[in-house]
Motif scaffolding. Structure first.
Motif, short mmCIF file in Angstrom:
data_model
loop_
_atom_site.label_atom_id
_atom_site.label_comp_id
_atom_site.label_asym_id
_atom_site.label_seq_id
_atom_site.Cartn_x
_atom_site.Cartn_y
_atom_site.Cartn_z
N MET A 90 58.90 3.58 -8.02
CA MET A 90 57.49 3.43 -8.33
C MET A 90 56.58 4.17 -7.36
O MET A 90 55.38 4.22 -7.54
N CYS A 145 65.37 -1.02 -17.50
CA CYS A 145 64.94 -2.24 -18.18
C CYS A 145 63.69 -2.86 -17.56
O CYS A 145 63.65 -3.12 -16.36
N LEU A 146 62.69 -3.08 -18.41
CA LEU A 146 61.45 -3.73 -17.95
C LEU A 146 61.54 -5.24 -18.13
O LEU A 146 60.61 -5.97 -17.82
N CYS A 147 62.67 -5.71 -18.67
CA CYS A 147 62.89 -7.13 -18.93
C CYS A 147 61.88 -7.69 -19.90
O CYS A 147 61.36 -8.80 -19.73
N VAL A 148 61.60 -6.90 -20.93
CA VAL A 148 60.79 -7.37 -22.06
C VAL A 148 61.61 -7.13 -23.32
O VAL A 148 61.09 -6.72 -24.36
N ASN A 158 50.49 2.04 -17.37
CA ASN A 158 50.20 1.51 -16.03
C ASN A 158 50.73 0.09 -15.89
O ASN A 158 50.06 -0.81 -15.41
N TYR A 159 51.95 -0.08 -16.32
CA TYR A 159 52.70 -1.32 -16.21
C TYR A 159 52.12 -2.49 -16.99
O TYR A 159 52.45 -3.64 -16.72
N GLU A 160 51.27 -2.22 -17.99
CA GLU A 160 50.90 -3.25 -18.96
C GLU A 160 51.70 -2.95 -20.22
O GLU A 160 51.69 -1.82 -20.70
N ARG A 188 49.77 -8.88 -23.72
CA ARG A 188 49.37 -10.15 -23.13
C ARG A 188 47.86 -10.32 -23.11
O ARG A 188 47.35 -11.27 -22.54
N ASP A 190 45.46 -8.19 -21.85
CA ASP A 190 44.62 -7.46 -20.89
C ASP A 190 44.65 -5.96 -21.14
O ASP A 190 45.62 -5.41 -21.64
N VAL A 198 45.73 -0.06 -10.53
CA VAL A 198 46.96 -0.85 -10.62
C VAL A 198 47.73 -0.76 -9.29
O VAL A 198 48.35 -1.73 -8.85
N ARG A 201 46.30 -3.12 -6.80
CA ARG A 201 46.79 -4.48 -7.06
C ARG A 201 48.19 -4.66 -6.47
O ARG A 201 48.50 -5.69 -5.90
N MET A 202 49.03 -3.66 -6.67
CA MET A 202 50.41 -3.74 -6.20
C MET A 202 50.47 -3.95 -4.70
O MET A 202 51.38 -4.59 -4.18
#
Lengths: 209, 815, 428
Positions: A90, A145-148, A158-160, A188, A190, A198, A201-202
């Motif tokens: 990342m 895998c994003l685990c979704v 941007n990771y949404e 979700r 947003d 982003v 935030r990280m």
């Protein structure tokens, strides 16, 4: 992982394509102190990953200048900082676009058509995996895998996550972003913030405590 | 102790021993890459997998400690272990390129050797190997080939753990993991060469040895390095009579398996064309080649004339000589030249040194083992990293393993800072004041009455005040030393001579704390010169010229009278050079090294040396000396440890070992003089001192020098490890890692003068000036400027008056 | 199980998922939240550890190590000690932790707080993977609420016990799900696993005694405290107590997280809860434990009970309980390639067999998929996998061998079809 090849740091990023960046803001240095203060005395090094995110939020990637600044703050050598930043995917070596598009191509998503999404996006944007469009709007990457998996296929902006996204929907979304439109709300609810936001935030600046 | 069984054989080892080490004690070799006895265990390469009874999986022998009753089966006794090791080698060879024919490591390569012995005959891998740009220079000395790298992390662990220079690290991850430097920043470490020696493949190689020779084409001679006073064990390798490479040899008491870059890479001087290899005599104003017989004759006739006229003869030099050379020179001066005008110290010396040099050969002083076990080390007037690098590594090691506290005293904090060393700042030349402050703070019962009297003296107390020593900090650090009472080591550098009273104070402080004292000079022959009595007031074995019984002991062995009057020291000899009828220079370059001297203006100068240095090129006769790798002898390091020096190649041209030169000169002058190592050794043994416990040393004065209004900055100056020294001639790759000229100022001084990092600065004394870019540092005491002795074309010596110990200068920005 | 009877999940950990607002503090409290914490604070730490031990709770992060035992390893005389929650979920096919955090973040906080009290920890960490943007925001909000509500901070619940919470984000490395690599990441280093001994119980985070547990493991704790260990043991099997959230994905009608007691069959999960194979196709294979399943199961194993012992007896590992389903038209060579690419990309590079072995396997599998495979490799590749197994520094290497080893074993005919066709005979 392509046959026979691997990432040669001596040929990559700023060494071959130097990027001019502005000096880090005064705010950066103040925030650095705040981040370090979250960890026990003598454990400032724990702030290394958060600080790399903070540099990325100002420069759009983990710049050499940013890494030098972090090294100075934490009392590490430049090589020690880069050793960490190059380990994690990342942290980016080249300036990213405003919107980082990540598509998972692991089995659950691939079975749902993720590979086709990647191919269409590459074609439409004219860039390959890991590259950024010339107008600086979009960066595209294939990720693990994003685990979704229950929302396969997934396109993250941007990771949404945009889950259960059809191929055409994905192309349409990215084209609009290319043209400067704001993204629609993600699965979700947003709206994805831009890459700088982003990463800020990280770094954990906005976390409680 | 723990009992265990390896391959059916029982043995007993101390608890905590690693299985791989235990196996070695039985002569069982378990193949390995990442394991190294001097580095922290890693367990990464998986090559040393062994079977251990009761364990489900094979374990790595290099990370497993022995346990009572453990039953280990190595590849010699277990098919499973053999299969595991074979598979690891097959994996390593998946990406390792078939470079052997052109790889420098071939012939001394653990990967080659272990593959042949423990690997599969063929690899089943058929796809492409990963490619990297190769090789890439990561410094002028070191080349990196990432394709060959097996990611054993020996180089990164060495750089980070041992040297404290984490400038190479692993970048990326997975199959892309690679050793790298940051951007184009070179691997600048004084110890960088060591990674090429411990690298188990040809990934890290030296540029100086590239394509030079195969290991089986070389002879290897075990010897001792004489480039500084650390005294490292080395292997000198030659091919067809030419010195090709120097490696570190293992000596756990001195250098472990390490060498600094100067010792490793700085040997080119031996073969440079600039070297003087024929005797030279000045005729018609020019130095012309001649024969030994003519040269000796010329010298002898001048000496005879001088002796007949009762004129003065002086001898300078010795800190670059081997023990036997130094002894022979000391004897030659007294018995053949009839003079005590002898001094090895072509550098800042002091009267204080006389008593110290008397004590050193006779006293049990500090060793590396004392440092290993010390709970605190006080370092005064010494920059170990630059002056005696292996001592620096030893201090780091003690800090890492035992948490040893290192306290530095001086105007500038050194690289010991990165080993969490403490620092008590002093103005230049005022180290004695700091030592007094420490001693006072230790106080009470901690000091014996005599030392107490010294530090309570009003002169001492006002010295502390004048120097502005931070007494609170001194108190804190004194506590650190007090807590380590009984296991303290005090290391004093030769530079401490510039602070009156500091040397005996340091000695006395060590004694008072129940610790050990070590004098760490810069040059490899300095301690040997002390033992040989190359000093106007001293004789071999720490004896004094001033004391008749000592003179008699020496006369007994020499069979010849010793002059009674104390001689002139180096400063006096050089200042009165015009009076000197004959001046001998043995490995001495006062024009370059003695502060404030610009010429050796003696009536007749005889130099025995390897190069036409500034001083030698002014000489009347030049006698070519053999290099330290071309002849045998012994060298004594700072610990007082004598080690063998052996010849790896023959002396170049007509050069001779100094002992042979002296014997020949003595013979020319009609003297019977010992000329072999055996004969000299016998005499040296007869005159060796019996070791005794340390006694208090007299402190005559603690008056620190000071400047004036115009020249208020104390000048700190000493040579860096890699500088423009004579013996780095020809070692271009090495010298290119040295720095361009610079000066260092503290933040306070820089800002008050408007000086920023990089501003050109003019440093001026009454004697001369230098100009160089400034570096601002928090590690320099205010009121001090640091100018390296010899960087590039800047020679700080011009700033000193003749023989001055501490200079005072004016500093200003120039743009 | 009757095919007509509607299957019910056993909602313990997921009880609040259907209740709107339960992810916020008022909703959490209204559904009995933080009662367990209050109860625990009145107990002794030893009693809490005893309770968790008695309940037979095993780690839900893949290893299945007895949780109470892990907590009991913390020395009582060394402080500070740390609780670290492993929220670096990254295993393909696993997404239970993500939803647990999104829907019931306070349950995690409560579980961690009880654990912290049990080991004398006053500062807890959660290591959350960088990609979990939304879950991180939910977590941050919940933490702020917990501080405000007095469940974190000084004197929690008026007990006199202080407890702080730090979120630390990952940056894209699956290996950081390995507990010592995770600790390295928190300490600002490359995420490479550490040498053991010493173990995290004595030298973990910041060289202090540390417990690292998975998200789901912590969420079990409040329920054990509230209802007692005996209740917990009534769920699941003798050696695998409690419920488990299984993540079902791939070729199924209703992918998602489903909470059932241990011992539920794969058939019930796939055909019952998840609606069967998508499009009515036949099932070709499924993973009992995600990408790290040491063996992929064929349709013949659908009735295997999903608990640690039964799955192991059937030749695989339960791991995190991620069930990925492959329909009859999926190419298993391509599947093995994708999984192996994952491991090769995520390999940290420290040890030889994993680093070079995954590189080898990926290249060979890619060549196979493109039609360049060879018959002898059907023997060589499993041997290569076997050379990695058990010889690596950490378990990632072991997991990396599973896809190729089990697909060559079960689907050798597909590999041969690739050789014959000189390419892939499947569409997907």
């Amino acid at each position: 992982m392509t046959q026979g090849s691997c990432r040669d740091t001596s040929e990559m990023g700023p060494r071959r394509n130097p990027v001019a960046v502005p000096p880090l803001s005064d705010e950066f240095y103040e925030n650095a102190k705040k981040l370090i203060a979250r960890y026990p005395q003598g454990r400032a090094r724990s702030a290394l990953l958060p600080l790399l995110y903070l540099v990325q939020s100002e420069h759009g990637f983990v710049s050499p200048e940013g890494q030098r600044a972090i090294a100075e703050i934490l009392g590490l050598s430049h090589a020690e900082v880069a050793a960490v930043s190059t380990f994690y995917t990342m942290f980016k070596r080249t300036p990213q676009g405003k919107w980082l598009i990540s598509v998972c191509t692991q089995p659950a998503c691939s079975l749902a058509g993720a590979k086709e999404i990647v191919a269409r996006l590459q074609e439409r944007l004219g860039i390959a995996n890991g590259e950024t469009t010339d107008n600086g709007m979009i960066s595209l990457e294939e990720v693990e895998c994003l685990c979704v998996c229950d929302g396969a296929p997934v396109v993250a902006v941007n990771y949404e996550n945009y889950e259960k996204i059809a191929v055409e929907e994905a192309v349409d979304l990215v084209v609009r972003l290319m043209q400067g439109e704001a993204p629609p709300p993600a699965s979700r609810g947003d709206v994805p913030p831009d890459f700088a936001a982003v990463n800020r935030r990280m770094s954990g600046l906005e976390a409680p405590r | 102790m723990v009992k265990l069984t390896i391959d059916g054989r029982e043995l007993e080892v101390p608890a905590g021993t690693l299985v791989i080490r235990a196996a070695e004690q039985l002569g069982i070799y378990i193949p390995r890459f990442c394991d190294h006895p001097l580095l922290d265990p890693l367990g990464a390469c998986r090559q040393c997998l062994v079977e251990i009874e009761g364990q489900r999986k094979q374990l790595t022998a290099c990370t497993t400690t022995v346990s009572e009753g453990m039953v280990v089966s190595t590849q010699a006794a277990s098919q499973a272990a053999r299969d595991a090791q074979e598979s690891v080698l097959e994996f390593l060879l998946v990406n390792h390129p078939l470079d052997c024919p052109m790889c420098d490591k071939g012939g001394e390569c653990p990967l080659q050797d272990q593959t042949l012995k423990y690997g599969p005959g063929e690899s089943r891998y058929v796809d492409a190997k990963r490619r990297f740009t190769k090789p890439i220079p990561i410094s002028p000395l070191i080349n990196l080939d990432r394709e060959r790298c097996v990611l054993c992390a020996r180089c990164t662990r060495f750089s980070s753990q041992i040297a404290g220079d984490p400038l190479i690290e692993f970048f990326e991850r997975g199959a892309s993991e690679q050793v790298a430097v940051f951007e184009e920043e070179p691997f600048s470490s004084a110890f960088s060469g060591n990674v090429t020696q411990i690298c188990p493949v040809g990934a890290l190689t030296t540029s100086t040895f590239r394509f030079r020779a195969r290991p089986f084409d070389m002879t290897t001679t075990r010897s001792t390095c004489t480039r500084c006073a650390s005294g490292c064990a080395i292997g000198v390798q030659a091919r067809r009579g030419e010195l090709v490479r120097i490696l570190a040899a293992v000596d756990l008491d001195v250098n472990d398996e390490w060498l600094c870059d100067k010792g490793r890479f700085g040997h080119a001087y031996v073969a440079t064309p600039e070297r003087v290899t024929q005797p030279l005599v000045r005729k018609g104003g020019e130095l012309v080649e001649t024969s030994w017989s003519e040269a000796l004759e010329v010298v002898a006739s001048r000496v005879r004339a001088a002796r007949e006229a009762g004129a003065r003869i002086g001898v300078l030099g010795g800190e670059q000589l081997l023990d036997e050379d130094a002894y022979a020179l000391s004897r030659f001066a007294r018995t053949v030249l009839g003079t005590n005008d002898v001094d090895a110290r072509v550098r800042v010396g002091a009267d204080d040194e006389e008593h110290l040099f008397q004590a050193l050969p006779k006293t049990i002083t500090a060793t590396n083992q004392d440092i290993d076990a010390a709970r605190a080390v006080l370092v005064v007037g010494l920059d170990a990293h630059e002056e005696s690098p292996i001592v620096f590594l030893r201090l780091r090691k003690a800090g890492r393993r035992l948490g040893t506290r290192v306290v530095e005293v001086g105007p500038m904090r050194t690289a010991l800072e990165k080993s969490s060393g403490e620092w008590l700042a002093t103005p230049a030349g005022a180290e004695s004041a700091a030592l007094i402050a420490l001693a006072c703070a230790i106080g009470g019962e901690g000091l014996d009455a005599e030392l107490r009297a010294i530090v309570d003296d009003p002169e001492a107390i006002s010295a502390v005040e004048r120097a502005g020593i931070d007494t609170a900090e001194a108190a804190r650090l004194a506590e650190v030393l007090e807590e380590a009472r009984g296991s303290v080591v005090v290391l004093a550098g030769e530079r401490l001579a510039g602070s009156p009273g500091a040397l005996p104070l340091a000695w006395n402080l060590a004694r008072a704390l129940g610790g050990k004292f070590g004098w760490v000079p810069r040059r490899g022959g300095a301690r040997g010169a002390v033992d040989a009595g190359l000093h106007p007031a001293l004789l071999p074995g720490g004896r004094s010229v001033r004391w008749a019984p000592h003179r008699e002991e020496v006369e007994q062995v020499w069979g010849s009278p010793v002059p009674e009057a104390v001689g002139r020291d180096a400063r006096a000899i050089l200042e009165n050079a015009a009076e000197t009828a004959v001046l001998f220079l043995f490995g001495a370059d006062p024009v370059r090294d003695f502060p404030g001297i610009t010429s050796t203006s003696a009536q007749f100068v005889v130099a025995c040396d390897m190069f036409l240095t500034a001083s030698v090129s002014q000489a009347d006769v030049v006698l070519p000396a053999a290099a330290g790798t071309e002849r045998a002898g012994t060298a004594t390091n700072w610990e007082g440890r004598r080690r063998a020096v052996r010849a790896a190649t023959s002396p170049a041209g007509a050069s001779q070992a100094d002992i042979e030169v002296l014997a020949a000169l003595a013979a020319e002058l009609g003297h019977d003089f010992p000329g072999t190592l055996e004969d000299l050794g016998e005499e040296m043994r007869a005159l060796a001192a019996e070791p005794v416990e340390a006694k208090l040393l007299e402190v005559s004065s603690v008056a620190a020098p000071h400047g004036d209004a115009e020249r208020s900055f104390g000048l700190l100056s000493y040579p860096m490890l890699i500088d423009s020294g004579t013996l780095t001639a020809g070692a271009d790759a090495l010298t290119s890692t040295g720095e361009a000229p610079y000066v260092v100022l503290s933040y306070a001084d820089a800002s008050s003068r408007g000086i920023a990092d990089g501003t050109t600065v003019r440093v001026a004394s009454a004697a001369g000036e230098v100009r160089a870019p400034a570096r601002i540092s928090k590690n320099l005491a205010p009121g001090v400027v640091f100018v390296p002795a010899r960087q590039g074309d800047v020679n700080a010596g011009v700033l000193f008056d003749a023989g001055e110990s501490v200079g005072f200068v004016h500093v200003e920005a120039v743009e | 199980m009757s095919p007509d009877a509607p299957l019910q999940q056993t909602r313990v950990l997921t009880a609040r998922w259907e209740t709107p607002g339960a992810d916020r503090l008022p909703g959490y409290l209204a559904t009995g939240g933080y009662a367990a914490l209050k109860k625990a604070l009145a107990m002794t730490p030893d009693d809490i550890i005893g309770m968790v031990k008695e309940a037979g709770l095993r780690g839900r992060g893949g290893a299945g190590f007895p949780t109470g035992l892990k907590w009991s390893f913390i020395p009582k005389d060394r402080r500070p000690s740390y609780i670290v929650c492993n929220a670096d979920e990254g295993e393909p096919g696993t997404f239970k932790d993500r939803e647990l955090i999104e829907r019931d973040p306070h349950q995690l906080i409560e579980g961690m707080a009880i654990a912290a009290y049990a080991i004398g920890c006053t500062e807890m960490y959660v290591f959350m993977r960088g990609e979990f943007s939304y879950p991180a925001r939910v977590m941050e909000r919940a933490i702020a609420e917990a501080y405000e509500g007095g469940f974190l901070g000084k004197n929690i619940c008026g007990s006199g016990y202080d407890l702080d919470f730090v979120i630390h984000r990952g940056a894209g490395a699956y290996i950081c799900g390995e507990e010592t690599a995770l600790l390295e990441a928190i300490e600002g280093r490359r995420g490479q696993p550490r040498l053991r001994p010493p173990f995290p119980a004595t030298h973990g985070l910041f060289a202090s005694p540390t417990v690292v547990n998975n998200v789901e493991t912590f969420t079990c704790v409040p329920h054990i405290v509230n209802n007692g260990p005996d209740w917990f043991k009534t769920l699941g099997t003798e050696k695998s107590a409690g419920t488990k959230i299984f993540s079902i994905s791939g070729d199924v009608e209703r992918p998602g997280n489903y909470e059932v007691p241990f011992g539920t069959s794969a058939r019930d999960l796939i055909e019952g809860f998840a609606g069967g194979v998508k499009g009515g196709k036949r099932l070709k294979a499924f993973t009992p434990g995600g990408a790290s399943s040491t063996a992929i199961f064929g349709a013949d194993k659908l009735d295997v009970a999903l608990d640690w012992e039964s799955v192991q007896a059937a030749g695989s590992l339960l791991g995190t309980g991620a069930v990925i389903v492959f329909a009859e038209d999926v190419c298993m060579v391509r599947t093995a390639l994708r999984f192996t690419q994952f491991y090769a990309h995520e390999s940290c590079g420290k040890c030889t067999p994993c680093r070079e072995g995954t590189y080898w396997l990926v290249n060979a599998l890619q060549r196979f998929e493109d039609g360049g495979g060879r018959e002898e490799e059907l023997e060589i590749l499993p041997r290569v996998a076997g050379n990695i197994l058990g010889r690596t520094f950490c378990a990632l290497g072991d997991f990396a061998t599973a896809p190729v080893a089990s697909t060559v074993d079960l689907f050798a005919d597909e590999y041969r079809a690739h050789i014959e066709k000189k390419g892939c005979p499947f569409e997907r």
